[in-house]
Design a protein around this motif. Structure first.
Motif, mmCIF file in Angstrom:
data_model
loop_
_atom_site.group_PDB
_atom_site.id
_atom_site.type_symbol
_atom_site.label_atom_id
_atom_site.label_comp_id
_atom_site.label_asym_id
_atom_site.label_seq_id
_atom_site.Cartn_x
_atom_site.Cartn_y
_atom_site.Cartn_z
ATOM 1 N N ARG A 38 0.928 -1.221 0.075
ATOM 2 C CA ARG A 38 -0.092 -0.006 0.050
ATOM 3 C C ARG A 38 0.741 1.208 0.080
ATOM 4 O O ARG A 38 1.792 1.235 0.777
ATOM 5 C CB ARG A 38 -0.777 0.163 1.233
ATOM 6 N N GLU A 39 0.391 2.433 -0.639
ATOM 7 C CA GLU A 39 1.074 3.552 -0.749
ATOM 8 C C GLU A 39 0.239 4.612 -0.110
ATOM 9 O O GLU A 39 -0.830 4.648 -0.603
ATOM 10 C CB GLU A 39 1.500 4.079 -2.131
ATOM 11 N N ILE A 40 0.814 5.320 0.873
ATOM 12 C CA ILE A 40 0.237 6.368 1.552
ATOM 13 C C ILE A 40 1.111 7.517 1.583
ATOM 14 O O ILE A 40 2.278 7.375 2.082
ATOM 15 C CB ILE A 40 -0.198 5.973 2.842
ATOM 16 N N ASP A 41 0.667 8.874 1.184
ATOM 17 C CA ASP A 41 1.585 9.859 1.036
ATOM 18 C C ASP A 41 2.957 9.751 0.435
ATOM 19 O O ASP A 41 4.003 10.244 0.778
ATOM 20 C CB ASP A 41 1.599 10.598 2.396
ATOM 21 N N GLY A 42 3.040 8.790 -0.672
ATOM 22 C CA GLY A 42 4.225 8.641 -1.342
ATOM 23 C C GLY A 42 5.032 7.677 -0.745
ATOM 24 O O GLY A 42 6.196 7.107 -1.624
ATOM 25 N N LYS A 43 4.522 6.864 0.469
ATOM 26 C CA LYS A 43 5.538 6.000 1.080
ATOM 27 C C LYS A 43 4.728 4.763 0.963
ATOM 28 O O LYS A 43 3.529 4.446 1.192
ATOM 29 C CB LYS A 43 5.735 6.390 2.452
ATOM 30 N N LYS A 44 5.387 3.633 0.468
ATOM 31 C CA LYS A 44 4.947 2.417 0.389
ATOM 32 C C LYS A 44 5.219 1.373 1.679
ATOM 33 O O LYS A 44 6.315 1.476 2.447
ATOM 34 C CB LYS A 44 5.706 1.642 -0.662
ATOM 35 N N SER A 45 4.386 0.648 1.983
ATOM 36 C CA SER A 45 4.415 -0.209 3.251
ATOM 37 C C SER A 45 3.747 -1.542 2.892
ATOM 38 O O SER A 45 2.991 -1.715 1.839
ATOM 39 C CB SER A 45 3.612 0.425 4.272
ATOM 40 N N THR A 46 4.147 -2.568 3.792
ATOM 41 C CA THR A 46 3.794 -3.875 3.457
ATOM 42 C C THR A 46 3.193 -4.606 4.606
ATOM 43 O O THR A 46 3.683 -4.267 5.805
ATOM 44 C CB THR A 46 4.816 -4.805 2.523
ATOM 45 N N HIS A 47 2.194 -5.419 4.338
ATOM 46 C CA HIS A 47 1.683 -6.287 5.519
ATOM 47 C C HIS A 47 1.084 -7.432 5.125
ATOM 48 O O HIS A 47 0.662 -7.614 3.914
ATOM 49 C CB HIS A 47 0.164 -5.290 6.252
ATOM 50 N N ARG A 48 1.149 -8.606 5.802
ATOM 51 C CA ARG A 48 0.848 -9.833 5.553
ATOM 52 C C ARG A 48 -0.377 -10.279 6.370
ATOM 53 O O ARG A 48 -0.602 -9.996 7.507
ATOM 54 C CB ARG A 48 2.164 -10.633 5.920
ATOM 55 N N LEU A 49 -1.339 -10.856 5.511
ATOM 56 C CA LEU A 49 -2.513 -11.376 6.161
ATOM 57 C C LEU A 49 -2.383 -13.008 6.377
ATOM 58 O O LEU A 49 -1.939 -13.478 5.136
ATOM 59 C CB LEU A 49 -3.749 -10.993 5.367
ATOM 60 N N ASP A 50 -2.850 -13.704 7.182
ATOM 61 C CA ASP A 50 -3.084 -14.989 7.325
ATOM 62 C C ASP A 50 -4.667 -15.338 7.174
ATOM 63 O O ASP A 50 -5.327 -15.061 7.923
ATOM 64 C CB ASP A 50 -2.626 -15.631 8.712
#
Length: 260
Positions: free
Chosen positions: A191-203
């Motif tokens: 996901r990108e928010i305010d130009g910064k990408k982040s990652t998250h993992r879902l089980d």
């Protein structure tokens, strides 16, 4: 001849073993949202997507008297009974949120809406319009609410969503669901928010995934499904299986000739 049969039997057993190793998968790694002690309290209102720079929005101003909305709608939304829905949508005003989070509307000028939800932005525009129109209405929709699904799914690709209320399960459904080789307990959301990408993992094998703030998607999210160990192992074997079979066949042929 007995030695030949032994080697043939060995090759057959070895092949079956490779197939079993590459295909076996336990139920706990396959079934979605298995019950646990988690209390499900997901509320869409907690995770409503926010408007971001470069979003493309369709905005139509309405009122009891359509004539007073004409200055605020650069392209007329007046339609006849014979015009198609697609043509009607094509005639509606479209605005792009600039890098500072503003849109520029006729008469109203620049208004900052980045960081607001769609409903919040509608209320803000209605407030601004009320100085010109009595009880104005505002219809606003995302034109670019797109998510991409990659990896071990039946139909990877990018999908334009009809609304911003979309879950990771719905997006995976549009991609034809995970294949049997996909890791359901380690699905990555980028996901990108305010130009910064982040990652998250879902089980996705656990119900607690329903409580994640990534369960509801935002515009331009990317879902990546990793291959499981069986798929990785089978890909490794696949690259060398022809060599193994050729060498084994050659050895069996040589041994059969020598033992005649």
């Amino acid at each position: 001849m007995k030695l030949y049969l032994r080697y043939s039997l060995f090759l057959g057993i070895f092949s079956i073993f490779l197939l079993l190793m590459s295909s076996c998968e336990s139920r706990k790694n396959m079934v979605y949202l298995q019950p646990d002690s988690t209390k499900i309290n997901t509320l869409y209102e907690q995770f409503v997507p926010k408007i971001q720079p470069n979003d493309i929005l369709t905005i139509v101003v309405t009122a009891a008297d359509p004539k007073v909305t004409a200055p605020f709608n650069p392209v007329s939304t007046m339609t006849s009974g014979t015009i198609s829905q697609a043509a009607d949508m094509a005639m509606r005003p479209v605005y792009t949120v600039d890098n500072q989070g503003y849109i520029t509307l006729p008469m109203l000028g620049k208004i900052k809406i980045a960081g607001l939800t769609r409903i919040e932005a509608i209320e803000k525009l209605r407030s601004e319009l009320s100085q010109y129109i009595k009880e104005p209405g505002v219809n606003m929709n995302f034109n670019n609410f797109r998510v991409s699904v990659l990896g071990e799914v039946a139909r990877p690709g990018s999908f334009v969503m009809p609304s911003e209320r979309v879950t990771v399960l719905e997006a995976l459904g549009m991609a034809g669901d995970l294949t049997i080789r996909g890791m359901r307990h380690n699905v990555m959301i980028i996901r990108e928010i305010d130009g910064k990408k982040s990652t998250h993992r879902l089980d996705l094998t656990k119900e607690e995934a329903l409580n994640s703030k990534y369960y509801y998607l935002a515009q331009n999210d990317v879902i990546y499904v990793e291959p499981n160990k069986a798929q990785i192992n089978s890909s490794k074997l696949g690259a060398n299986s022809n060599i193994f079979i050729s060498v084994a066949s050659l050895l069996i042929t040589v041994i059969s000739v020598l033992t005649r």
